[in-house]
Write a protein that holds these residues in place. Structure first.
Motif, PDB file in Angstrom:
ATOM      1  N   ALA A 197     -11.698 -17.095   1.777  1.00 39.66           N
ATOM      2  CA  ALA A 197     -11.753 -18.430   2.377  1.00 39.66           C
ATOM      3  C   ALA A 197     -12.328 -18.372   3.785  1.00 39.66           C
ATOM      4  O   ALA A 197     -12.039 -17.457   4.557  1.00 39.66           O
ATOM      5  N   HIS A 198     -13.136 -19.370   4.111  1.00 43.12           N
ATOM      6  CA  HIS A 198     -13.657 -19.566   5.460  1.00 43.12           C
ATOM      7  C   HIS A 198     -14.390 -18.353   6.012  1.00 43.12           C
ATOM      8  O   HIS A 198     -14.213 -17.981   7.161  1.00 43.12           O
ATOM      9  N   GLY A 199     -15.179 -17.713   5.186  1.00 44.75           N
ATOM     10  CA  GLY A 199     -15.993 -16.595   5.657  1.00 44.75           C
ATOM     11  C   GLY A 199     -15.211 -15.332   5.954  1.00 44.75           C
ATOM     12  O   GLY A 199     -15.660 -14.485   6.714  1.00 44.75           O
ATOM     13  N   ARG A 200     -14.039 -15.202   5.362  1.00 47.23           N
ATOM     14  CA  ARG A 200     -13.255 -13.987   5.562  1.00 47.23           C
ATOM     15  C   ARG A 200     -12.386 -13.744   4.333  1.00 47.23           C
ATOM     16  O   ARG A 200     -12.156 -14.636   3.522  1.00 47.23           O
ATOM     17  N   TRP A 201     -11.932 -12.525   4.220  1.00 45.13           N
ATOM     18  CA  TRP A 201     -11.048 -12.154   3.117  1.00 45.13           C
ATOM     19  C   TRP A 201      -9.639 -11.987   3.663  1.00 45.13           C
ATOM     20  O   TRP A 201      -9.425 -11.312   4.671  1.00 45.13           O
ATOM     21  N   GLN A 202      -8.689 -12.585   2.960  1.00 47.76           N
ATOM     22  CA  GLN A 202      -7.283 -12.399   3.318  1.00 47.76           C
ATOM     23  C   GLN A 202      -6.626 -11.686   2.147  1.00 47.76           C
ATOM     24  O   GLN A 202      -6.609 -12.188   1.030  1.00 47.76           O
ATOM     25  N   LEU A 203      -6.094 -10.527   2.429  1.00 47.11           N
ATOM     26  CA  LEU A 203      -5.458  -9.724   1.400  1.00 47.11           C
ATOM     27  C   LEU A 203      -3.961  -9.733   1.641  1.00 47.11           C
ATOM     28  O   LEU A 203      -3.489  -9.348   2.717  1.00 47.11           O
ATOM     29  N   ALA A 204      -3.217 -10.170   0.638  1.00 47.69           N
ATOM     30  CA  ALA A 204      -1.752 -10.163   0.717  1.00 47.69           C
ATOM     31  C   ALA A 204      -1.269  -8.913  -0.018  1.00 47.69           C
ATOM     32  O   ALA A 204      -1.482  -8.757  -1.214  1.00 47.69           O
ATOM     33  N   VAL A 205      -0.623  -8.027   0.722  1.00 45.57           N
ATOM     34  CA  VAL A 205      -0.163  -6.750   0.170  1.00 45.57           C
ATOM     35  C   VAL A 205       1.331  -6.879  -0.130  1.00 45.57           C
ATOM     36  O   VAL A 205       2.112  -7.271   0.725  1.00 45.57           O
ATOM     37  N   ARG A 206       1.726  -6.522  -1.372  1.00 43.14           N
ATOM     38  CA  ARG A 206       3.132  -6.594  -1.769  1.00 43.14           C
ATOM     39  C   ARG A 206       3.575  -5.264  -2.358  1.00 43.14           C
ATOM     40  O   ARG A 206       3.168  -4.919  -3.452  1.00 43.14           O
ATOM     41  N   ASP A 207       4.352  -4.544  -1.589  1.00 40.73           N
ATOM     42  CA  ASP A 207       5.008  -3.320  -2.056  1.00 40.73           C
ATOM     43  C   ASP A 207       4.002  -2.293  -2.610  1.00 40.73           C
ATOM     44  O   ASP A 207       4.237  -1.688  -3.655  1.00 40.73           O
ATOM     45  N   ALA A 208       2.894  -2.098  -1.901  1.00 36.55           N
ATOM     46  CA  ALA A 208       1.852  -1.167  -2.336  1.00 36.55           C
ATOM     47  C   ALA A 208       2.167   0.239  -1.844  1.00 36.55           C
ATOM     48  O   ALA A 208       2.744   0.415  -0.772  1.00 36.55           O
ATOM     49  N   PRO A 209       1.800   1.265  -2.614  1.00 35.59           N
ATOM     50  CA  PRO A 209       1.978   2.640  -2.131  1.00 35.59           C
ATOM     51  C   PRO A 209       1.092   2.861  -0.891  1.00 35.59           C
ATOM     52  O   PRO A 209      -0.110   2.600  -0.919  1.00 35.59           O
ATOM     53  N   ALA A 210       1.707   3.328   0.177  1.00 34.19           N
ATOM     54  CA  ALA A 210       1.006   3.439   1.460  1.00 34.19           C
ATOM     55  C   ALA A 210      -0.184   4.399   1.391  1.00 34.19           C
ATOM     56  O   ALA A 210      -1.259   4.101   1.921  1.00 34.19           O
ATOM     57  N   ASP A 211      -0.006   5.535   0.730  1.00 33.90           N
ATOM     58  CA  ASP A 211      -1.111   6.505   0.693  1.00 33.90           C
ATOM     59  C   ASP A 211      -2.311   5.945  -0.067  1.00 33.90           C
ATOM     60  O   ASP A 211      -3.451   6.091   0.367  1.00 33.90           O
ATOM     61  N   ALA A 212      -2.090   5.268  -1.191  1.00 33.98           N
ATOM     62  CA  ALA A 212      -3.200   4.682  -1.951  1.00 33.98           C
ATOM     63  C   ALA A 212      -3.873   3.563  -1.153  1.00 33.98           C
ATOM     64  O   ALA A 212      -5.104   3.435  -1.142  1.00 33.98           O
ATOM     65  N   LEU A 213      -3.059   2.760  -0.458  1.00 33.70           N
ATOM     66  CA  LEU A 213      -3.616   1.672   0.346  1.00 33.70           C
ATOM     67  C   LEU A 213      -4.511   2.223   1.449  1.00 33.70           C
ATOM     68  O   LEU A 213      -5.630   1.754   1.653  1.00 33.70           O
ATOM     69  N   TRP A 214      -4.050   3.236   2.177  1.00 27.85           N
ATOM     70  CA  TRP A 214      -4.855   3.798   3.278  1.00 27.85           C
ATOM     71  C   TRP A 214      -6.084   4.519   2.748  1.00 27.85           C
ATOM     72  O   TRP A 214      -7.146   4.459   3.361  1.00 27.85           O
TER      73      TRP A 214
END
Length: 161
Positions: A96-113
């Motif tokens: 939305a509005h020329g940007r991405w907003q990602l909502a993270v819910r209980d994701a594994p930290a190592d995979a996310l990074w």
């Protein structure tokens, strides 16, 4: 000087004029014609090499432009990356509005990074906001995080918060 010139015989004047013309001709040859010929010969040898370099550089430039166009990050590519890294179950992507907003819910930290750091290295996705916190049991071996990540699309600016 003029009296001396008039005092010379016609044959002597002719020889002096001929000698003067020969000296001027030799001077022109050495000072003007020969350097021009050397320069011409030099560029006859250089031009084919320079043309070959130009063609090679044009090929490299067109290859780099194709790679840059192929590497541009868009919403579909971002979703594909999330799916490939197995994070699509934990992250909701809103465009939305020329940007991405990602909502993270209980994701594994190592995979996310592991997914996020290379994405943020791309100038096509500048980080605008990052709010993550550890969730779940603090004694768990694998940390889990929740929060929001906001990235710009294209050359949008903004600093991190």
């Amino acid at each position: 000087m003029l009296q001396r010139w008039r005092g010379l015989a016609a044959r002597e004047r002719g020889m002096l004029l001929l000698m003067f013309l020969a000296i001027v001709g030799a001077g022109l040859w050495v000072g003007w014609w020969e350097p021009l010929q050397k320069q011409r010969t030099h560029w006859q040898g250089e031009l084919p090499r320079l043309r070959a370099q130009q063609q090679e550089l044009q090929g490299l430039l067109s290859t780099a432009q194709r790679q840059q166009q192929a590497a541009e990050l868009d919403t579909a590519a971002l979703r594909t990356q999330l799916q490939a890294s197995g994070l699509n179950r934990y992250i909701t992507l809103d465009d939305a509005h020329g940007r991405w907003q990602l909502a993270v819910r209980d994701a594994p930290a190592d995979a996310l990074w592991n997914w996020l750091l290379p994405v943020l290295a791309d100038p096509a996705a500048p980080l605008q906001e990052l709010k993550l916190e550890r969730t779940g049991d603090p004694n768990m071996a694998v940390a889990r995080v929740s929060g929001t990540i906001v990235m710009g699309q294209g050359n949008g600016g903004g600093g991190t918060q």
